[in-house]
Design a protein around this motif. Structure first.
Motif, PDB file in Angstrom:
ATOM      1  N   GLN A 198      33.817 -37.356   7.291  1.00 61.52           N
ATOM      2  CA  GLN A 198      32.467 -37.547   6.761  1.00 61.52           C
ATOM      3  C   GLN A 198      31.844 -38.828   7.313  1.00 61.52           C
ATOM      4  O   GLN A 198      30.660 -38.861   7.650  1.00 61.52           O
ATOM      5  CB  GLN A 198      32.500 -37.597   5.235  1.00 61.52           C
ATOM      6  N   ALA A 199      32.644 -39.897   7.415  1.00 58.79           N
ATOM      7  CA  ALA A 199      32.125 -41.154   7.942  1.00 58.79           C
ATOM      8  C   ALA A 199      31.655 -40.988   9.382  1.00 58.79           C
ATOM      9  O   ALA A 199      30.603 -41.520   9.771  1.00 58.79           O
ATOM     10  CB  ALA A 199      33.190 -42.240   7.855  1.00 58.79           C
ATOM     11  N   SER A 200      32.440 -40.238  10.169  1.00 58.00           N
ATOM     12  CA  SER A 200      32.057 -40.034  11.570  1.00 58.00           C
ATOM     13  C   SER A 200      30.771 -39.225  11.677  1.00 58.00           C
ATOM     14  O   SER A 200      29.936 -39.494  12.555  1.00 58.00           O
ATOM     15  CB  SER A 200      33.186 -39.339  12.334  1.00 58.00           C
ATOM     16  N   GLN A 201      30.578 -38.265  10.789  1.00 58.28           N
ATOM     17  CA  GLN A 201      29.352 -37.464  10.801  1.00 58.28           C
ATOM     18  C   GLN A 201      28.133 -38.322  10.502  1.00 58.28           C
ATOM     19  O   GLN A 201      27.078 -38.171  11.135  1.00 58.28           O
ATOM     20  CB  GLN A 201      29.470 -36.324   9.779  1.00 58.28           C
ATOM     21  N   ILE A 202      28.287 -39.220   9.557  1.00 58.83           N
ATOM     22  CA  ILE A 202      27.185 -40.123   9.220  1.00 58.83           C
ATOM     23  C   ILE A 202      26.851 -41.027  10.406  1.00 58.83           C
ATOM     24  O   ILE A 202      25.682 -41.226  10.755  1.00 58.83           O
ATOM     25  CB  ILE A 202      27.543 -40.968   7.986  1.00 58.83           C
ATOM     26  N   LEU A 203      27.892 -41.563  11.043  1.00 59.90           N
ATOM     27  CA  LEU A 203      27.679 -42.452  12.187  1.00 59.90           C
ATOM     28  C   LEU A 203      27.061 -41.714  13.364  1.00 59.90           C
ATOM     29  O   LEU A 203      26.227 -42.268  14.092  1.00 59.90           O
ATOM     30  CB  LEU A 203      28.997 -43.106  12.605  1.00 59.90           C
ATOM     31  N   VAL A 204      27.449 -40.462  13.559  1.00 56.10           N
ATOM     32  CA  VAL A 204      26.860 -39.658  14.634  1.00 56.10           C
ATOM     33  C   VAL A 204      25.362 -39.499  14.406  1.00 56.10           C
ATOM     34  O   VAL A 204      24.555 -39.626  15.336  1.00 56.10           O
ATOM     35  CB  VAL A 204      27.548 -38.275  14.728  1.00 56.10           C
ATOM     36  N   LYS A 205      24.963 -39.224  13.171  1.00 57.61           N
ATOM     37  CA  LYS A 205      23.547 -39.088  12.847  1.00 57.61           C
ATOM     38  C   LYS A 205      22.804 -40.406  13.063  1.00 57.61           C
ATOM     39  O   LYS A 205      21.678 -40.426  13.577  1.00 57.61           O
ATOM     40  CB  LYS A 205      23.377 -38.625  11.404  1.00 57.61           C
ATOM     41  N   LEU A 206      23.435 -41.505  12.672  1.00 56.71           N
ATOM     42  CA  LEU A 206      22.798 -42.817  12.848  1.00 56.71           C
ATOM     43  C   LEU A 206      22.629 -43.154  14.326  1.00 56.71           C
ATOM     44  O   LEU A 206      21.587 -43.675  14.737  1.00 56.71           O
ATOM     45  CB  LEU A 206      23.643 -43.890  12.155  1.00 56.71           C
ATOM     46  N   VAL A 207      23.647 -42.845  15.130  1.00 54.71           N
ATOM     47  CA  VAL A 207      23.547 -43.091  16.576  1.00 54.71           C
ATOM     48  C   VAL A 207      22.443 -42.241  17.180  1.00 54.71           C
ATOM     49  O   VAL A 207      21.701 -42.692  18.065  1.00 54.71           O
ATOM     50  CB  VAL A 207      24.899 -42.799  17.264  1.00 54.71           C
ATOM     51  N   SER A 208      22.315 -41.003  16.708  1.00 57.33           N
ATOM     52  CA  SER A 208      21.272 -40.111  17.209  1.00 57.33           C
ATOM     53  C   SER A 208      19.878 -40.641  16.860  1.00 57.33           C
ATOM     54  O   SER A 208      18.950 -40.571  17.669  1.00 57.33           O
ATOM     55  CB  SER A 208      21.462 -38.711  16.621  1.00 57.33           C
ATOM     56  N   ASN A 209      19.748 -41.199  15.661  1.00 55.78           N
ATOM     57  CA  ASN A 209      18.442 -41.708  15.216  1.00 55.78           C
ATOM     58  C   ASN A 209      18.143 -43.097  15.766  1.00 55.78           C
ATOM     59  O   ASN A 209      16.977 -43.457  15.952  1.00 55.78           O
ATOM     60  CB  ASN A 209      18.392 -41.744  13.687  1.00 55.78           C
ATOM     61  N   TYR A 210      19.201 -43.870  15.993  1.00 52.93           N
ATOM     62  CA  TYR A 210      19.008 -45.244  16.470  1.00 52.93           C
ATOM     63  C   TYR A 210      19.910 -45.497  17.689  1.00 52.93           C
ATOM     64  O   TYR A 210      20.880 -46.266  17.621  1.00 52.93           O
ATOM     65  CB  TYR A 210      19.340 -46.255  15.372  1.00 52.93           C
ATOM     66  N   PRO A 211      19.635 -44.865  18.814  1.00 50.57           N
ATOM     67  CA  PRO A 211      20.504 -44.986  20.000  1.00 50.57           C
ATOM     68  C   PRO A 211      20.586 -46.400  20.556  1.00 50.57           C
ATOM     69  O   PRO A 211      21.532 -46.726  21.287  1.00 50.57           O
ATOM     70  CB  PRO A 211      19.860 -44.029  21.003  1.00 50.57           C
TER      71      PRO A 211
END
Length: 251
Positions: free
Chosen positions: A1-14
């Motif tokens: 779950q933590a990795s999924q959240i971080l993936v979304k954050l990286v996508s939104n804030y590259p």
């Protein structure tokens, strides 16, 4: 779950390097090394001076080197640890891994060059001094190696020093039983006699077999210590085999 959240954050804030670092580190901890490698490579593309990313890439490649022993992995490992050490001169781990990489490549001169930098920054570090002793041994500079070993033994903890003096991995089960029933003075005499019998040049003061034993114990510590559990290298299967028999002729 933590990795999924971080993936979304990286996508939104590259542009947020700190988030990508967190994601890469999490992938590494979870054992998803290809994903972790991809993230660190992205970080380096935008900033080649990112010493931490170079260091982590070196660790990932080092894992492949230990499994497959491909020359290209060793070259890549040396390049990544070199870049990490250049970007961050205080990264003791990067310098230590670089020393061991040059040991794998059988380049004692390069080992010594890196060790000079390491010892300038960490002059009392027992592991750095130990690696220096091993480097001098590889170059056949036994007197200088002995000096480094003496310094290493004077600054390391008692348990580590005791391991370098321990001959239990070299004697037979019958000798081991006998040794347990001897007095302290008798044990000391037993050890002296044991090493004297193994001395390849008994007419000289230098006992090369003792130096070789110290080298093997030191290498088992450097190469096979498990960081997560804290298990010293000489308590692992590969470390024990190295101390008993030396390096294999082929890998």
């Amino acid at each position: 779950q933590a990795s999924q959240i971080l993936v979304k954050l990286v996508s939104n804030y590259p542009e947020r390097r700190d988030i990508r670092h967190e994601l890469a580190s999490l992938y590494f901890e979870q054992g998803f090394f290809s994903y972790s490698k991809s993230q660190y490579e992205t970080l380096i593309k935008s900033d080649n001076e990112d010493g931490q990313s170079h260091y982590m890439l070196g660790l990932i490649v080092q894992r492949d080197w230990k499994r497959y022993h491909k020359e290209r992995d060793l070259s890549c490992m040396i390049a990544e640890f070199t870049s990490s050490a250049q970007a961050d001169t205080t990264n003791k781990e990067a310098l230590s891994h670089l020393v061991l990489a040059y040991l794998e490549r059988e380049r004692p001169d390069s080992m010594q060059f890196v060790l000079e930098r390491l010892l300038r920054g960490f002059p009392s570090d027992p592991d750095a001094i130990m690696l220096s002793a091993i480097a001098h041994h590889e170059k056949g500079e036994y007197e200088r190696s002995i000096e480094d070993w003496r310094t290493c033994f004077s600054v390391c903890d008692r348990q580590t020093k005791g391991t370098f003096d321990d001959i239990n991995l070299l004697i037979t089960p019958k000798q081991r039983v006998r040794l347990r029933h001897l007095t302290r003075t008798q044990k000391e005499q037993f050890v002296r006699t044991f090493w004297k019998r193994l001395d390849p040049t008994p007419t000289t003061e230098l006992n090369e077999r003792i130096l070789e034993h110290w080298r093997r114990v030191g290498l088992s510590k450097a190469l096979f210590t498990t960081e997560k559990t804290g298990t010293p290298g000489w308590q692992t299967g590969p470390g024990e085999a190295l101390i008993r028999y030396g390096f294999p002729k082929s890998r």
